[in-house]
Motif scaffolding. Structure first.
Motif, PDB file in Angstrom:
ATOM      1  N   TYR A  58       5.583   2.745  -8.921  1.00  0.00           N
ATOM      2  CA  TYR A  58       5.621   1.040  -9.439  1.00  0.00           C
ATOM      3  C   TYR A  58       6.241   0.434  -8.306  1.00  0.00           C
ATOM      4  N   HIS A  59       7.328   0.875  -7.660  1.00  0.00           N
ATOM      5  CA  HIS A  59       8.116   0.119  -6.742  1.00  0.00           C
ATOM      6  C   HIS A  59       7.238  -0.034  -5.419  1.00  0.00           C
ATOM      7  N   ASN A  60       6.506   0.868  -5.092  1.00  0.00           N
ATOM      8  CA  ASN A  60       5.597   0.873  -4.002  1.00  0.00           C
ATOM      9  C   ASN A  60       4.446  -0.086  -4.147  1.00  0.00           C
ATOM     10  N   ILE A  61       3.997  -0.190  -5.358  1.00  0.00           N
ATOM     11  CA  ILE A  61       3.071  -1.225  -5.695  1.00  0.00           C
ATOM     12  C   ILE A  61       3.494  -2.450  -5.667  1.00  0.00           C
ATOM     13  N   GLY A  62       4.704  -2.668  -6.152  1.00  0.00           N
ATOM     14  CA  GLY A  62       5.379  -3.797  -6.070  1.00  0.00           C
ATOM     15  C   GLY A  62       5.426  -4.428  -4.645  1.00  0.00           C
ATOM     16  N   ASN A  63       5.856  -3.655  -3.813  1.00  0.00           N
ATOM     17  CA  ASN A  63       6.153  -3.881  -2.389  1.00  0.00           C
ATOM     18  C   ASN A  63       4.677  -4.184  -1.698  1.00  0.00           C
ATOM     19  N   CYS A  64       3.811  -3.640  -2.127  1.00  0.00           N
ATOM     20  CA  CYS A  64       2.463  -3.818  -1.606  1.00  0.00           C
ATOM     21  C   CYS A  64       2.054  -5.446  -2.102  1.00  0.00           C
ATOM     22  N   LEU A  65       2.202  -5.549  -3.308  1.00  0.00           N
ATOM     23  CA  LEU A  65       1.692  -6.937  -3.956  1.00  0.00           C
ATOM     24  C   LEU A  65       2.690  -7.895  -3.345  1.00  0.00           C
ATOM     25  N   TYR A  66       4.036  -7.661  -3.015  1.00  0.00           N
ATOM     26  CA  TYR A  66       4.724  -8.473  -2.336  1.00  0.00           C
ATOM     27  C   TYR A  66       4.282  -9.043  -1.086  1.00  0.00           C
ATOM     28  N   LYS A  67       3.868  -8.216  -0.298  1.00  0.00           N
ATOM     29  CA  LYS A  67       3.358  -8.342   1.043  1.00  0.00           C
ATOM     30  C   LYS A  67       1.962  -9.280   0.902  1.00  0.00           C
ATOM     31  N   MET A  68       1.294  -8.811  -0.152  1.00  0.00           N
ATOM     32  CA  MET A  68       0.008  -9.747  -0.419  1.00  0.00           C
ATOM     33  C   MET A  68       0.295 -11.164  -0.827  1.00  0.00           C
ATOM     34  N   ASN A  69       1.602 -11.695  -0.954  1.00  0.00           N
ATOM     35  CA  ASN A  69       2.095 -12.859  -1.586  1.00  0.00           C
ATOM     36  C   ASN A  69       1.390 -12.990  -3.193  1.00  0.00           C
ATOM     37  N   ASN A  70       1.217 -11.751  -3.851  1.00  0.00           N
ATOM     38  CA  ASN A  70       1.360 -11.661  -5.390  1.00  0.00           C
ATOM     39  C   ASN A  70       2.533 -11.734  -5.961  1.00  0.00           C
ATOM     40  N   VAL A  71       3.340 -12.774  -6.013  1.00  0.00           N
ATOM     41  CA  VAL A  71       4.680 -12.893  -6.773  1.00  0.00           C
ATOM     42  C   VAL A  71       4.664 -12.070  -8.137  1.00  0.00           C
ATOM     43  N   PRO A  72       3.974 -12.621  -9.057  1.00  0.00           N
ATOM     44  CA  PRO A  72       4.077 -12.258 -10.579  1.00  0.00           C
ATOM     45  C   PRO A  72       3.762 -10.773 -10.371  1.00  0.00           C
ATOM     46  N   GLY A  73       2.714 -10.109  -9.651  1.00  0.00           N
ATOM     47  CA  GLY A  73       2.498  -8.839  -9.621  1.00  0.00           C
ATOM     48  C   GLY A  73       3.528  -8.049  -9.168  1.00  0.00           C
ATOM     49  N   SER A  74       4.247  -8.372  -8.041  1.00  0.00           N
ATOM     50  CA  SER A  74       5.028  -7.849  -7.488  1.00  0.00           C
ATOM     51  C   SER A  74       6.598  -7.622  -8.520  1.00  0.00           C
ATOM     52  N   ILE A  75       6.801  -8.397  -8.958  1.00  0.00           N
ATOM     53  CA  ILE A  75       7.876  -8.671 -10.168  1.00  0.00           C
ATOM     54  C   ILE A  75       7.668  -7.771 -11.261  1.00  0.00           C
ATOM     55  N   TYR A  76       6.246  -7.914 -11.831  1.00  0.00           N
ATOM     56  CA  TYR A  76       5.952  -6.971 -12.791  1.00  0.00           C
ATOM     57  C   TYR A  76       6.091  -5.624 -12.358  1.00  0.00           C
ATOM     58  N   ASN A  77       5.759  -5.013 -11.378  1.00  0.00           N
ATOM     59  CA  ASN A  77       5.811  -3.680 -10.949  1.00  0.00           C
ATOM     60  C   ASN A  77       7.230  -3.147 -10.569  1.00  0.00           C
ATOM     61  N   PHE A  78       8.041  -4.246 -10.116  1.00  0.00           N
ATOM     62  CA  PHE A  78       9.370  -3.880  -9.842  1.00  0.00           C
ATOM     63  C   PHE A  78      10.099  -3.717 -11.171  1.00  0.00           C
ATOM     64  N   GLU A  79       9.615  -4.665 -12.157  1.00  0.00           N
ATOM     65  CA  GLU A  79      10.397  -4.374 -13.676  1.00  0.00           C
ATOM     66  C   GLU A  79       9.735  -3.287 -14.070  1.00  0.00           C
ATOM     67  N   THR A  80       8.754  -2.750 -14.039  1.00  0.00           N
ATOM     68  CA  THR A  80       8.150  -1.629 -14.593  1.00  0.00           C
ATOM     69  C   THR A  80       8.893  -0.158 -13.854  1.00  0.00           C
ATOM     70  N   ALA A  81       9.017  -0.303 -12.480  1.00  0.00           N
ATOM     71  CA  ALA A  81       9.846   0.713 -12.048  1.00  0.00           C
ATOM     72  C   ALA A  81      11.240   0.956 -12.499  1.00  0.00           C
ATOM     73  N   LEU A  82      11.904  -0.262 -12.950  1.00  0.00           N
ATOM     74  CA  LEU A  82      13.312  -0.327 -13.476  1.00  0.00           C
ATOM     75  C   LEU A  82      13.218   0.340 -14.819  1.00  0.00           C
ATOM     76  N   ALA A  83      11.980  -0.218 -15.633  1.00  0.00           N
ATOM     77  CA  ALA A  83      12.181   0.371 -17.013  1.00  0.00           C
ATOM     78  C   ALA A  83      11.840   1.766 -17.170  1.00  0.00           C
ATOM     79  N   ILE A  84      11.194   2.505 -16.038  1.00  0.00           N
ATOM     80  CA  ILE A  84      11.113   3.969 -16.245  1.00  0.00           C
ATOM     81  C   ILE A  84      12.461   4.537 -15.661  1.00  0.00           C
ATOM     82  N   ASP A  85      13.396   3.852 -14.443  1.00  0.00           N
ATOM     83  CA  ASP A  85      14.482   4.435 -14.063  1.00  0.00           C
ATOM     84  C   ASP A  85      15.134   3.065 -13.670  1.00  0.00           C
TER      85      ASP A  85
END
Length: 251
Positions: A58-85
């Motif tokens: 999910y961290h890597n998915i967040g990085n991809c979405l951030y590079k693609m200017n999808n801010v809410p998507g990147s935040i969602y996936n970074f938060e999901t990564a932190l929810a797991i670890d």
């Protein structure tokens, strides 16, 4: 005999799937390094579809979405990564960078010393990790009890008893923390706003009064649901209602 054949086949199948996932992950990482973010994202999502999820994925998915200017998507996936670890510092750092691109600036309510200690040291470790610590402490307590029971030297016997008592007390405290973390995780539902702008109402009806606005990328806590509406709470204490379809719940 057939039972063992099936078990062996399942084991081989699991190993094959694991190897495929690892190969996909490495290929996705390479595509990301080459700047092919959409291709990398497609591969990461393919891994996600297999159910082999992880904080790193999910961290890597967040990085991809951030590079693609999808801010809410990147935040969602970074938060999901932190929810797991919760100890994933890379995801935490990238989350802070992504949050700077959001419009809403919400000040968190001040924490007392106990809340600060909890968030910094206790909540920063997942309940799964606390459970592993419990297992280690229980094994240690068992070993120390056996050493105490069979010890002949009085000094060693006292030492083993003291160490055994300390390990049991530590185990009790860790079990309490594990239980609390698990309960908190299951009862706390957080989500990310995906609408460009959404009106927060004072009641779960379309014609109710608007009390404030939120924008994409903002994290909210869902404290109740009613039909197509969700009651949310912000870190500054504000409460209101929005359409459930306007947010995506963090797993």
């Amino acid at each position: 005999m057939m039972k063992y054949i099936i078990l062996i086949a399942l084991g081989i199948s699991s190993m094959a799937i694991g190897q495929d996932v690892n190969a996909l992950f490495e290929k996705a990482n390479q595509e990301y390094k080459n700047g092919k973010y959409e291709d990398a994202l497609s591969l990461y999502e393919e891994i996600e579809a297999t159910g082999k999820i992880s904080s790193a994925l999910y961290h890597n998915i967040g990085n991809c979405l951030y590079k693609m200017n999808n801010v809410p998507g990147s935040i969602y996936n970074f938060e999901t990564a932190l929810a797991i670890d919760p100890a994933n510092d890379d995801a935490r750092n990238n989350l802070e960078i992504a949050k700077k691109l959001t419009l809403d600036r919400i000040e968190e309510l001040p924490k007392n010393i106990f809340q600060k200690f909890h968030s910094k040291y206790i909540a920063s470790i997942s309940y799964n990790s606390w459970a592993y610590i419990c297992i280690v402490l229980s094994i240690l307590a068992g070993i120390l009890f056996i050493l105490y029971y069979f010890a002949v030297n009085p000094a060693l016997k006292r030492l083993y008893f003291v160490l055994f008592s300390i390990s049991v007390l530590s185990l009790s405290g860790t079990l309490y923390i594990t239980s609390s973390q698990f309960t908190s995780h299951k009862n706390s539902v957080y989500a990310i706003v995906f609408e460009k702008e959404t009106s927060i109402k004072n009641e779960p009806t379309r014609n109710s009064e608007e009390i404030f606005l939120l924008h994409e990328g903002t994290k909210v806590k869902i404290i109740d649901t009613l039909d197509e509406w969700s009651k949310i709470k912000l870190v500054d204490g504000k409460i209101g209602w929005l359409k459930t379809s306007e947010v995506k719940v963090i797993i």
